[in-house]
Write a protein that holds these residues in place. Structure first.
Motif, mmCIF file in Angstrom:
data_model
loop_
_atom_site.group_PDB
_atom_site.id
_atom_site.type_symbol
_atom_site.label_atom_id
_atom_site.label_comp_id
_atom_site.label_asym_id
_atom_site.label_seq_id
_atom_site.Cartn_x
_atom_site.Cartn_y
_atom_site.Cartn_z
ATOM 1 N N LEU A 12 0.831 -1.212 0.000
ATOM 2 C CA LEU A 12 0.000 0.000 0.000
ATOM 3 C C LEU A 12 0.865 1.261 0.000
ATOM 4 C CD1 LEU A 12 -2.757 -1.035 2.557
ATOM 5 C CD2 LEU A 12 -3.059 -0.664 0.097
ATOM 6 N N HIS A 13 1.963 1.223 0.744
ATOM 7 C CA HIS A 13 2.857 2.382 0.804
ATOM 8 C C HIS A 13 3.514 2.634 -0.558
ATOM 9 C CE1 HIS A 13 5.363 5.408 2.589
ATOM 10 N NE2 HIS A 13 6.449 4.794 2.153
ATOM 11 N N VAL A 52 -4.501 13.365 -5.747
ATOM 12 C CA VAL A 52 -3.259 13.721 -5.059
ATOM 13 C C VAL A 52 -3.425 13.685 -3.545
ATOM 14 C CG1 VAL A 52 -1.524 15.520 -4.699
ATOM 15 C CG2 VAL A 52 -2.366 15.062 -7.000
ATOM 16 N N LEU A 53 -4.422 14.343 -3.027
ATOM 17 C CA LEU A 53 -4.578 14.399 -1.575
ATOM 18 C C LEU A 53 -4.816 13.015 -0.962
ATOM 19 C CD1 LEU A 53 -4.439 16.183 0.875
ATOM 20 C CD2 LEU A 53 -6.872 16.653 0.606
ATOM 21 N N PRO A 54 -5.707 12.179 -1.509
ATOM 22 C CA PRO A 54 -5.847 10.834 -0.939
ATOM 23 C C PRO A 54 -4.556 10.007 -1.022
ATOM 24 C CG PRO A 54 -7.760 11.346 -2.274
ATOM 25 C CD PRO A 54 -6.764 12.449 -2.508
ATOM 26 N N LEU A 55 -3.821 10.126 -2.138
ATOM 27 C CA LEU A 55 -2.554 9.397 -2.235
ATOM 28 C C LEU A 55 -1.550 9.906 -1.211
ATOM 29 C CD1 LEU A 55 -2.059 9.097 -6.112
ATOM 30 C CD2 LEU A 55 -2.492 7.231 -4.492
ATOM 31 N N ALA A 56 -1.501 11.222 -1.028
ATOM 32 C CA ALA A 56 -0.579 11.807 -0.058
ATOM 33 C C ALA A 56 -0.886 11.317 1.348
ATOM 34 C CB ALA A 56 -0.655 13.333 -0.125
ATOM 35 N N LEU A 57 -2.147 11.345 1.720
ATOM 36 C CA LEU A 57 -2.535 10.903 3.061
ATOM 37 C C LEU A 57 -2.306 9.401 3.254
ATOM 38 C CD1 LEU A 57 -5.754 13.057 3.483
ATOM 39 C CD2 LEU A 57 -3.523 13.410 4.583
ATOM 40 N N THR A 58 -2.532 8.629 2.202
ATOM 41 C CA THR A 58 -2.278 7.187 2.280
ATOM 42 C C THR A 58 -0.787 6.910 2.416
ATOM 43 O OG1 THR A 58 -4.250 6.732 0.958
ATOM 44 C CG2 THR A 58 -2.623 4.965 1.110
ATOM 45 N N ALA A 59 0.041 7.608 1.643
ATOM 46 C CA ALA A 59 1.495 7.428 1.748
ATOM 47 C C ALA A 59 1.984 7.788 3.150
ATOM 48 C CB ALA A 59 2.208 8.263 0.694
ATOM 49 N N LEU A 60 1.471 8.874 3.699
ATOM 50 C CA LEU A 60 1.862 9.281 5.048
ATOM 51 C C LEU A 60 1.431 8.240 6.082
ATOM 52 C CD1 LEU A 60 2.960 11.363 7.080
ATOM 53 C CD2 LEU A 60 0.695 12.429 7.059
ATOM 54 N N THR A 61 0.186 7.822 6.023
ATOM 55 C CA THR A 61 -0.343 6.862 6.999
ATOM 56 C C THR A 61 0.391 5.527 6.930
ATOM 57 O OG1 THR A 61 -2.512 7.910 6.877
ATOM 58 C CG2 THR A 61 -2.429 5.662 7.764
ATOM 59 N N THR A 62 0.554 4.997 5.734
ATOM 60 C CA THR A 62 1.229 3.701 5.595
ATOM 61 C C THR A 62 2.696 3.804 5.991
ATOM 62 O OG1 THR A 62 1.618 4.108 3.225
ATOM 63 C CG2 THR A 62 -0.343 2.813 3.831
ATOM 64 N N GLY A 63 3.320 4.936 5.720
ATOM 65 C CA GLY A 63 4.712 5.128 6.133
ATOM 66 C C GLY A 63 4.862 5.136 7.642
ATOM 67 N N VAL A 65 2.771 3.700 9.793
ATOM 68 C CA VAL A 65 2.500 2.335 10.262
ATOM 69 C C VAL A 65 3.735 1.461 10.071
ATOM 70 C CG1 VAL A 65 1.146 0.236 9.804
ATOM 71 C CG2 VAL A 65 0.005 2.454 9.966
ATOM 72 N N LEU A 66 4.369 1.550 8.916
ATOM 73 C CA LEU A 66 5.576 0.764 8.663
ATOM 74 C C LEU A 66 6.713 1.182 9.591
ATOM 75 C CD1 LEU A 66 5.472 0.635 4.782
ATOM 76 C CD2 LEU A 66 5.397 -1.340 6.321
ATOM 77 N N GLY A 67 6.849 2.480 9.809
ATOM 78 C CA GLY A 67 7.903 2.953 10.700
ATOM 79 C C GLY A 67 7.720 2.451 12.121
ATOM 80 N N LEU A 68 6.490 2.446 12.581
ATOM 81 C CA LEU A 68 6.223 2.007 13.956
ATOM 82 C C LEU A 68 6.188 0.488 14.089
ATOM 83 C CD1 LEU A 68 3.439 4.577 14.923
ATOM 84 C CD2 LEU A 68 5.859 4.600 15.610
ATOM 85 N N GLY A 69 5.875 -0.200 12.999
ATOM 86 C CA GLY A 69 5.678 -1.642 13.085
ATOM 87 C C GLY A 69 6.802 -2.499 12.557
ATOM 88 N N ARG A 71 11.342 -3.052 11.997
ATOM 89 C CA ARG A 71 12.634 -2.831 12.648
ATOM 90 C C ARG A 71 13.251 -1.484 12.303
ATOM 91 N NH1 ARG A 71 17.201 -4.000 9.292
ATOM 92 N NH2 ARG A 71 16.543 -4.755 7.263
ATOM 93 N N TRP A 72 12.789 -0.866 11.216
ATOM 94 C CA TRP A 72 13.364 0.419 10.815
ATOM 95 C C TRP A 72 12.998 1.524 11.801
ATOM 96 C CZ3 TRP A 72 17.132 -0.012 7.638
ATOM 97 C CH2 TRP A 72 17.121 -1.017 6.677
ATOM 98 N N GLY A 73 11.836 1.421 12.399
ATOM 99 C CA GLY A 73 11.401 2.439 13.346
ATOM 100 C C GLY A 73 11.114 3.759 12.659
ATOM 101 N N LEU A 74 10.481 4.647 13.375
ATOM 102 C CA LEU A 74 10.173 5.970 12.829
ATOM 103 C C LEU A 74 11.288 6.960 13.153
ATOM 104 C CD1 LEU A 74 7.891 7.219 11.179
ATOM 105 C CD2 LEU A 74 6.806 7.891 13.307
ATOM 106 N N LEU A 75 12.023 6.699 14.226
ATOM 107 C CA LEU A 75 13.066 7.633 14.666
ATOM 108 C C LEU A 75 14.447 6.991 14.778
ATOM 109 C CD1 LEU A 75 10.997 9.326 17.517
ATOM 110 C CD2 LEU A 75 11.290 10.127 15.172
ATOM 111 N N LYS A 76 14.602 5.737 14.394
ATOM 112 C CA LYS A 76 15.877 5.036 14.559
ATOM 113 C C LYS A 76 16.900 5.365 13.475
ATOM 114 C CE LYS A 76 14.118 0.867 16.794
ATOM 115 N NZ LYS A 76 14.004 -0.594 16.634
ATOM 116 N N HIS A 77 16.427 5.605 12.271
ATOM 117 C CA HIS A 77 17.333 5.794 11.131
ATOM 118 C C HIS A 77 17.096 7.161 10.503
ATOM 119 C CE1 HIS A 77 18.708 1.596 11.092
ATOM 120 N NE2 HIS A 77 17.478 1.342 11.518
ATOM 121 N N ARG A 78 18.183 7.811 10.159
ATOM 122 C CA ARG A 78 18.076 9.162 9.594
ATOM 123 C C ARG A 78 17.296 9.174 8.283
ATOM 124 N NH1 ARG A 78 23.333 9.344 11.962
ATOM 125 N NH2 ARG A 78 23.391 10.967 13.562
#
Length: 146
Positions: A12-13, A52-63, A65-69, A71-78
């Motif tokens: 999805l992302h 554009v707006l729905p794709l933008a919001l979907t990219a943000l949301t899925t990103g 979720v992936l960051g939090l779920g 090993r990459w984490g949302l804040l672990k890697h620059r």
């Protein structure tokens, strides 16, 4: 996150991110052509609102979720943090700047077409940069390990 869920969120992302990049490229082409055909701004305004707006919001949301779920984490890697920050900026710019300018250009407001063309160029640069960062994953870890 279980492998099947991770793959679903990742698909999805990627789909939403690539879609956002593609529509932005299409808007750049339309913005270039619209100087001689201002009715094209109406098509761009529709794309801005409905695609554009729905794709933008979907990219943000899925990103997120992936960051939090994963090993990459949302804040672990620059590189993840950079993509997150750029996506937040791009979503805000799309919502509060690009869409209003598209509607202004569609109404024939002087100068709005130039703003739309510039915004399309900047957006495309951000999305290409984010894509490259996703592939190469530069810069290492942040100090924060959360």
């Amino acid at each position: 996150m279980k492998p099947r869920a991770r793959k679903t969120w990742l698909a999805l992302h990627v789909i939403s991110s690539v879609g956002w990049l593609g529509v932005t490229l299409a808007n750049l082409v339309l913005a270039s052509a619209a100087f001689g055909a201002p009715h094209l701004y109406r098509a761009m305004a529709l794309l801005g609102d409905l695609v554009v707006l729905p794709l933008a919001l979907t990219a943000l949301t899925t990103g997120v979720v992936l960051g939090l779920g994963t090993r990459w984490g949302l804040l672990k890697h620059r590189w993840v943090l950079a993509k997150f920050a750029l996506t937040l900026v791009a979503v805000a710019a799309t919502t509060f700047s690009l869409r209003p300018e598209l509607h202004a250009a569609a109404r024939g407001v002087a100068g709005a077409g130039t703003s739309v063309l510039a915004a399309s160029c900047v957006s495309l640069a951000i999305y290409v940069f984010s894509t490259v960062v996703s592939v190469f994953k530069p810069w290492g870890r942040t100090r924060r390990r959360a």
